[in-house]
Design a protein around this motif. Structure first.
Motif, PDB file in Angstrom:
ATOM      1  N   ALA A 541       0.838  -1.197   0.000  1.00 51.86           N
ATOM      2  CA  ALA A 541       0.000   0.000   0.000  1.00 51.86           C
ATOM      3  C   ALA A 541       0.871   1.244   0.000  1.00 51.86           C
ATOM      4  N   VAL A 542       0.485   2.258  -0.755  1.00 55.42           N
ATOM      5  CA  VAL A 542       1.114   3.575  -0.615  1.00 55.42           C
ATOM      6  C   VAL A 542       0.052   4.515  -0.073  1.00 55.42           C
ATOM      7  N   GLY A 543       0.249   4.922   1.159  1.00 58.15           N
ATOM      8  CA  GLY A 543      -0.763   5.771   1.796  1.00 58.15           C
ATOM      9  C   GLY A 543      -1.846   4.916   2.417  1.00 58.15           C
ATOM     10  N   PHE A 544      -2.784   5.594   3.045  1.00 59.08           N
ATOM     11  CA  PHE A 544      -3.836   4.913   3.804  1.00 59.08           C
ATOM     12  C   PHE A 544      -5.100   4.806   2.943  1.00 59.08           C
ATOM     13  N   LEU A 545      -6.206   4.391   3.545  1.00 56.09           N
ATOM     14  CA  LEU A 545      -7.471   4.343   2.815  1.00 56.09           C
ATOM     15  C   LEU A 545      -7.786   5.747   2.312  1.00 56.09           C
ATOM     16  N   ARG A 546      -8.287   5.849   1.084  1.00 60.53           N
ATOM     17  CA  ARG A 546      -8.515   7.165   0.491  1.00 60.53           C
ATOM     18  C   ARG A 546      -9.971   7.561   0.605  1.00 60.53           C
ATOM     19  N   ASP A 547     -10.197   8.822   0.938  1.00 62.31           N
ATOM     20  CA  ASP A 547     -11.590   9.250   0.965  1.00 62.31           C
ATOM     21  C   ASP A 547     -11.918  10.157  -0.209  1.00 62.31           C
ATOM     22  N   ASP A 548     -10.955  10.308  -1.136  1.00 62.62           N
ATOM     23  CA  ASP A 548     -11.249  11.147  -2.302  1.00 62.62           C
ATOM     24  C   ASP A 548     -11.648  10.312  -3.508  1.00 62.62           C
ATOM     25  N   LYS A 549     -11.793   8.995  -3.303  1.00 60.66           N
ATOM     26  CA  LYS A 549     -12.212   8.159  -4.424  1.00 60.66           C
ATOM     27  C   LYS A 549     -13.389   7.290  -4.018  1.00 60.66           C
ATOM     28  N   ASN A 550     -14.314   7.084  -4.939  1.00 58.68           N
ATOM     29  CA  ASN A 550     -15.419   6.178  -4.702  1.00 58.68           C
ATOM     30  C   ASN A 550     -14.981   4.775  -5.107  1.00 58.68           C
ATOM     31  N   PRO A 551     -15.693   3.740  -4.583  1.00 56.64           N
ATOM     32  CA  PRO A 551     -15.308   2.377  -4.940  1.00 56.64           C
ATOM     33  C   PRO A 551     -15.219   2.162  -6.451  1.00 56.64           C
ATOM     34  N   GLU A 552     -16.135   2.806  -7.188  1.00 55.96           N
ATOM     35  CA  GLU A 552     -16.127   2.608  -8.639  1.00 55.96           C
ATOM     36  C   GLU A 552     -14.982   3.362  -9.314  1.00 55.96           C
ATOM     37  N   ASP A 553     -14.229   4.159  -8.543  1.00 56.71           N
ATOM     38  CA  ASP A 553     -13.053   4.826  -9.105  1.00 56.71           C
ATOM     39  C   ASP A 553     -11.815   3.941  -9.035  1.00 56.71           C
ATOM     40  N   ALA A 554     -11.949   2.763  -8.450  1.00 58.89           N
ATOM     41  CA  ALA A 554     -10.822   1.828  -8.458  1.00 58.89           C
ATOM     42  C   ALA A 554     -10.479   1.538  -9.914  1.00 58.89           C
ATOM     43  N   ASN A 555      -9.261   1.055 -10.164  1.00 59.50           N
ATOM     44  CA  ASN A 555      -8.933   0.685 -11.532  1.00 59.50           C
ATOM     45  C   ASN A 555      -9.871  -0.427 -11.990  1.00 59.50           C
ATOM     46  N   THR A 556      -9.985  -0.569 -13.306  1.00 64.72           N
ATOM     47  CA  THR A 556     -10.915  -1.569 -13.827  1.00 64.72           C
ATOM     48  C   THR A 556     -10.174  -2.841 -14.241  1.00 64.72           C
ATOM     49  N   VAL A 557     -10.938  -3.902 -14.404  1.00 62.55           N
ATOM     50  CA  VAL A 557     -10.377  -5.179 -14.860  1.00 62.55           C
ATOM     51  C   VAL A 557      -9.666  -4.959 -16.195  1.00 62.55           C
ATOM     52  N   LYS A 558     -10.319  -4.195 -17.063  1.00 61.37           N
ATOM     53  CA  LYS A 558      -9.759  -3.944 -18.392  1.00 61.37           C
ATOM     54  C   LYS A 558      -8.381  -3.277 -18.276  1.00 61.37           C
ATOM     55  N   GLU A 559      -8.267  -2.341 -17.354  1.00 58.49           N
ATOM     56  CA  GLU A 559      -6.982  -1.654 -17.188  1.00 58.49           C
ATOM     57  C   GLU A 559      -5.900  -2.595 -16.680  1.00 58.49           C
ATOM     58  N   ILE A 560      -6.291  -3.519 -15.805  1.00 58.87           N
ATOM     59  CA  ILE A 560      -5.315  -4.486 -15.294  1.00 58.87           C
ATOM     60  C   ILE A 560      -4.798  -5.357 -16.436  1.00 58.87           C
ATOM     61  N   ILE A 561      -5.723  -5.774 -17.311  1.00 58.09           N
ATOM     62  CA  ILE A 561      -5.304  -6.604 -18.444  1.00 58.09           C
ATOM     63  C   ILE A 561      -4.405  -5.796 -19.374  1.00 58.09           C
ATOM     64  N   GLU A 562      -4.753  -4.508 -19.572  1.00 57.32           N
ATOM     65  CA  GLU A 562      -3.908  -3.665 -20.420  1.00 57.32           C
ATOM     66  C   GLU A 562      -2.518  -3.494 -19.817  1.00 57.32           C
ATOM     67  N   MET A 563      -2.467  -3.313 -18.498  1.00 58.60           N
ATOM     68  CA  MET A 563      -1.160  -3.154 -17.846  1.00 58.60           C
ATOM     69  C   MET A 563      -0.348  -4.426 -17.994  1.00 58.60           C
ATOM     70  N   PHE A 564      -1.038  -5.571 -17.920  1.00 60.26           N
ATOM     71  CA  PHE A 564      -0.371  -6.863 -18.096  1.00 60.26           C
ATOM     72  C   PHE A 564       0.219  -6.951 -19.506  1.00 60.26           C
ATOM     73  N   GLU A 565      -0.581  -6.551 -20.507  1.00 58.65           N
ATOM     74  CA  GLU A 565      -0.111  -6.594 -21.900  1.00 58.65           C
ATOM     75  C   GLU A 565       1.065  -5.637 -22.093  1.00 58.65           C
ATOM     76  N   GLN A 566       0.957  -4.435 -21.523  1.00 58.75           N
ATOM     77  CA  GLN A 566       2.017  -3.435 -21.688  1.00 58.75           C
ATOM     78  C   GLN A 566       3.327  -3.908 -21.077  1.00 58.75           C
ATOM     79  N   GLN A 567       3.230  -4.563 -19.945  1.00 64.32           N
ATOM     80  CA  GLN A 567       4.471  -4.993 -19.279  1.00 64.32           C
ATOM     81  C   GLN A 567       5.151  -6.080 -20.101  1.00 64.32           C
ATOM     82  N   ARG A 568       4.324  -6.896 -20.802  1.00 66.65           N
ATOM     83  CA  ARG A 568       4.907  -7.922 -21.670  1.00 66.65           C
ATOM     84  C   ARG A 568       5.627  -7.271 -22.827  1.00 66.65           C
TER      85      ARG A 568
END
Ligand code: AMP
Length: 573
Positions: A541-568
């Motif tokens: 974790a970097v920092g504590f629980l955030r109160d400036d973001k809503n749960p739906e502001d978490a990164n998306t599944v699609k972004e995780i897959i894109e990050m996976f592709e980019q790292q490859r």
């Protein structure tokens, strides 16, 4: 609608473990609600009295609720505290002690709760307790349970904005209405208003929604790409802006009246007296513009890191801290000016108007920007920007509108990546926690279960177990905060193969870094037909629980897959 009826819906929502059932229950509730009640019902179901930007909070602590319960039930506070210790839920305590028989309407309960919220100033604490105890005295046990949970912010239904939009469309018998409802919501940030309009004026009324000064517009967000070459091949010639690391602000100007909203659309006007003054002086009558506010050194002109800017986040002593850490405001988007909606205009048109309005202002200036189609030029500027303490750059598509409430390639961020670390941090939503073994066991919490968001299904898919990055004190605080939103079973919007020791309402977001993204059968994010999903490797974790973001502001599944592709891709070349 009777408030009792609403609490029956709450009970059904609480009992379900199935996502689709949750939508059906909500759709049924919205169908049954009258046009006068629907907005209040939506706010109450989300644990609020108004949309967040109005900033109306009930302001009751557990302690005050205990006193109100004591008065309402004629029971000593000591006994209530004992019961609370036993059950851990003041809602259950209220249910046990309150036995009134009246069944007020939703509108009546709402009105009384609002009166409590609006009571302020000298002697207001006693007044609030009296008002709440008289409200509680009349109602039945079940109603008391939910009122008690509501006033201390522990309704725990976990109904996010997309869930409401989906259920509203369903309630009209047409899921296809969702995009139009969403458009209206993106422009006004008030689900109650959208729902009321739908009830009274049908979808035709919803289609007529326009930008209004004073109603925050849901903010546009950046996609990411790993290199400047990727950026140019994706969007061609682009505007390159500096990426400032401060507070994102949306400023609304209506003559002398200025309002400022944060990234998650809370009213933060009081935090920024100098921006308020500077905005008054701009040569337009009405305007909405966005930018980043940062602390800077007045003598050297140097921009200061976020850790310094964050000092400005406080409720009291604003003037003193404003003197100590003055802010600069870098405006990067114009959304509205003197009756014209700029969200629909191209980037170039918005920027031109922005520059014509913002000049020679002591506090507000346009963000640094240049146009190019040369990746080398972007990279050179990027290097310099990072050197100067900026976060990186944001590339913007020249002919794109401002896409409210959405993340797409009209804006692309490029940030510094470190070896052995993901190019960017990941925001996950906490959906549960594990007790922890060994040394950790004494905190009663050893790791969080983090999930990313899947907008298509409005669910949270797990991606990581986060056990490091928190101090001992933070673990203690985490446990306290998470126990307050604990659930008996996994929330219906959460998809997980791991069994958390304690499940919680999807509410808090935490930012994590990791070494890389790997495939894993233990997590459900991006799960394929063989049951293998994606996971963060060595998350912290970097920092504590955030109160400036809503749960739906978490990164998306699609972004995780894109990050996976980019790292490859980065590894191969
Ligand atoms: P991130 O939070 O890393 O996804 O980056 C997006 C955030 O960068 C926005 O929400 C803004 O607060 C911030 N930002 C800084 N500079 C800019 C800029 N020139 N244009 C857009 N966003 C910016």
């Amino acid at each position: 609608m009777k408030f009792f009826k609403l609490t029956e819906y709450f009970e059904r929502l609480e009992a379900t473990t199935k996502r689709l059932e949750m939508f059906d229950i909500l759709a049924e509730l919205f169908r049954e609600a009258s046009p006068e009640d629907i907005d209040k019902i939506i706010y109450l179901s989300q644990g609020q009295l108004t949309p967040p930007f109005e900033g109306i909070e009930i302001g009751m602590s557990e302690k005050l609720l205990v006193r109100a319960l004591s008065e309402a039930a004629n029971t000593p506070t000591k006994k209530i505290e004992d019961l609370f210790r036993h059950t851990g839920d003041l809602g259950l305590v209220a249910e046990k002690l309150i036995t009134g028989g009246q069944k007020p309407d939703v509108a009546q309960v709402y009105k009384e709760l609002r009166t409590i919220a609006e009571t302020s100033g000298k002697g207001s604490v006693e007044q609030k307790i009296n008002l709440l105890s008289s409200l509680l005295r009349g109602v039945s046990a079940k109603e008391a349970k939910y009122i008690a949970r509501f006033v201390i912010g522990r309704l725990r239904l976990g109904i996010g904005d997309p869930t409401v939009l989906e259920a509203l469309a369903l309630s009209e018998g047409d899921r296809g209405l969702r995009p139009e409802l969403e458009r209206a919501y993106n422009l006004c940030s008030d689900l109650g208003l959208v729902a009321k309009t739908l009830k009274t004026k049908k979808i035709e009324g919803v289609r007529k929604f326009k930008v209004h000064v004073g109603y925050p517009i849901r903010m546009a967000l950046c996609e990411r790409l790993p290199s400047s070459e990727d950026i140019i091949s994706k969007i061609g010639r682009a505007a390159i802006e500096a990426k400032y690391d401060g507070f994102r602000c949306q400023v609304h100007k209506d003559g002398e009246r200025i309002e400022i909203f944060s990234r998650n659309l809370e009213r933060t006007t009081h935090m920024f007296p100098e921006i308020r003054e500077a905005a008054k002086a701009l040569p337009v009558k009405t305007a909405i513009f966005e930018g980043e506010a940062l602390a800077y050194n007045e003598t050297t002109g140097e921009l200061l890191p976020f850790q310094v800017t964050i000092q400005r986040k406080r409720k009291h002593g604003i003037e003193a801290i404003a003197k100590e850490y003055p802010l600069k405001f870098f405006a990067f988007e114009l959304l509205y000016a003197d009756g014209i909606d700029y969200t629909e205009k191209t980037y170039l048109e918005r920027r031109k108007k922005l520059e014509s309005i913002i000049k020679d202002n002591p506090v507000i200036e346009p963000a640094e920007m240049f146009e190019t189609d040369d990746p080398k030029e972007i990279y050179k500027y990027f290097e310099e920007a990072v050197e100067r303490g900026l976060e990186g750059v944001v590339a913007k598509r020249l002919d794109a509108p401002y896409t409210a409430g959405s993340r797409n390639f009209n804006w692309i961020k490029l940030k510094r990546s470190y070896k052995g670390e993901l190019a960017d941090t990941v925001d996950v939503c906490v959906v549960g926690y594990f007790m922890g073994k060994g040394a950790r066991a004494r905190f009663g919490i050893g790791a969080l279960l983090g999930a990313v968001y899947e907008p298509e299904t409005d669910t949270f898919k797990t991606v990581s177990k986060i056990g490091s990055g928190f101090t001992e004190d933070e673990f203690t605080e985490l446990k306290k905060m998470l126990d307050a939103i604990a659930l008996k079973h996994k929330h219906p919007r959460v998809d997980s193969v791991m069994e958390a020791d304690v499940w919680v309402e999807p509410k808090y977001v935490v930012t994590v870094t990791a070494d890389e993204i790997t495939r894993s059968p233990s997590h459900t994010a991006g799960k394929d037909s063989e049951g293998v999903g994606y996971a963060l490797r060595f998350p912290r974790a970097v920092g504590f629980l955030r109160d400036d973001k809503n749960p739906e502001d978490a990164n998306t599944v699609k972004e995780i897959i894109e990050m996976f592709e980019q790292q490859r891709k980065v590894k191969v070349t």
